[in-house]
Design an enzyme around this catalytic site. Structure first.
Site, short mmCIF file in Angstrom:
data_model
loop_
_atom_site.label_atom_id
_atom_site.label_comp_id
_atom_site.label_asym_id
_atom_site.label_seq_id
_atom_site.Cartn_x
_atom_site.Cartn_y
_atom_site.Cartn_z
N ASP A 43 0.85 -1.19 0.00
CA ASP A 43 0.00 0.00 0.00
C ASP A 43 0.89 1.25 0.00
OD1 ASP A 43 -2.87 1.10 0.50
OD2 ASP A 43 -1.54 2.24 1.82
N TYR A 48 3.35 9.91 0.87
CA TYR A 48 4.28 9.26 1.81
C TYR A 48 5.74 9.58 1.45
CZ TYR A 48 0.09 6.47 2.92
OH TYR A 48 -1.17 6.05 3.25
N LYS A 77 -2.32 6.42 -4.09
CA LYS A 77 -3.40 7.38 -3.80
C LYS A 77 -3.10 8.75 -4.38
CE LYS A 77 -3.72 4.83 0.51
NZ LYS A 77 -2.35 4.57 0.95
N HIS A 110 -7.20 10.10 -2.01
CA HIS A 110 -6.65 9.91 -0.66
C HIS A 110 -7.54 10.53 0.42
CE1 HIS A 110 -2.52 9.27 1.46
NE2 HIS A 110 -3.52 8.99 2.27
#
Ligand code: A2P
Length: 318
Positions: A43, A48, A77, A110
């Site tokens: 994921d 990130y 996302k 997201h």
């Protein structure tokens, strides 16, 4: 391995490796080790900040023949500063380039929050775009177009409440196939589970272990520590397993995908092994009583002073 089945027959491995908070420098080894251990679902997300490193680990794993692209399930996302329909494809292409992939298995919106293009995290209301000015349906229609082009095999959302899911189900050409939300024994969200079952929308549980490594700004004083919850540690003791395995096994038994984050090989192995755990109905009854609707990721970072977004509106909990 347990899987979730999508309408077209695709199978998503129910336990995936979470990569939020996995630092560049650590996530490369973590992904390579995860694949070696048998993880087949990773994921990811643009925000990130580690997709390029994950991409290197994936490419090397494919080249070494450890696994094939088709055997892996990769989710990413769309960040909130790319909700404008014209920005969706470039954002996805950027993620694909970083991950060194031709397609994603699943691409999610997201957050149901829009930011101006130049902004990464909002500091003032001027950084934000209200949903009346950039409706989620417009972003979603651009997500559908990515599916049509074959750049992703499935599309879904994250952090959507029931009324926002319902609106997409009513108004969009394609309904979301996934909602990725915070789910664990302190935040069980039974209404969301029922709704998603009735609409055949899958759920993925994020922060399943209580995300103790999240940034200090997202923490509150004296918050309960899920991995130290006595009911969970007692159940772990009775079964001879770890508290993390109880939490992951619980998510699997509820038939939600679950993405525990770890960069530690021993803990990654332990977490994947939780797929085989069978909690008793007595265990499940005890865990059910732990629900206190406690979010570790409250979303209050969207509610800066003067923002068009409020936490109550975000979760539909006025
Ligand atoms: P680490 O990466 O050092 O293993 P969440 O998935 O809810 O966001 O939680 C992630 C946090 O839980 C990280 O701090 C991670 O640390 C830790 N963690 C992951 N797996 C385990 C485990 N099996 N036992 C204890 N802590 C774990």
């Amino acid at each position: 391995m347990n899987t979730l089945k999508f309408e077209n027959g695709d199978l998503m491995p129910i336990i995936g490796l979470g990569t939020w908070k996995s630092e560049p420098g650590a996530v490369y080894n973590a992904v390579k080790e995860a694949i070696r251990l048998g993880y087949r679902h990773i994921d990811c997300a643009f925000i990130y900040g580690n997709e390029a490193e994950i991409g290197r680990a994936l490419k090397e794993s494919f080249e070494k023949g450890m696994v094939s692209r088709e055997q892996m399930w990769i989710t990413s996302k769309l960040w909130s500063n790319s909700h404008n329909p014209a920005d969706v494809e470039p954002a996805l292409m950027n993620t694909l380039a970083d991950l060194q992939l031709d397609y994603l298995d699943l691409y999610l919106i997201h957050w149901p929050v829009a930011l101006k293009k130049s902004v990464v995290f909002p500091e003032s209301p001027q950084d934000m775009i209200a949903l009346v000015d950039l409706p989620l349906l417009k972003t979603w229609t651009a997500m559908e177009a990515q599916l049509d082009k074959g750049l992703c095999r499935h599309i879904g959302v994250s952090n959507f409440n029931i009324s926002r899911l319902q609106a997409l189900c009513n108004d969009a050409r394609l309904k979301p196939e996934m909602n990725q939300i915070e789910l664990h024994p302190y935040l069980q969200q039974p209404g969301m589970l029922d709704f998603c079952r009735s609409q055949e929308i899958h759920l993925t549980a994020y922060s399943p272990l209580g995300s103790q490594d999240r940034p200090p700004g997202l923490k509150t004083a004296n918050e309960p520590v899920l991995l130290e919850e006595p009911v969970i540690t007692d159940i772990a003791g009775r079964h001879g397993i770890t508290p993390a395995q109880v939490l992951i096994g619980w998510a699997v038994q509820r038939e939600t995908a679950v993405i525990p984050k770890s960069v530690n090989p021993g803990r990654m192995k332990e977490n994947l092994a939780a797929a085989g755990i069978s909690l008793t109905s007595e265990d499940l009854r005890e865990i059910e009583k732990l629900d206190r609707h406690r979010r570790y990721v409250s979303g209050d970072f969207w509610a800066v002073e003067g923002s068009p977004y409020t936490v109550a509106d975000l979760w539909g909990e006025k």
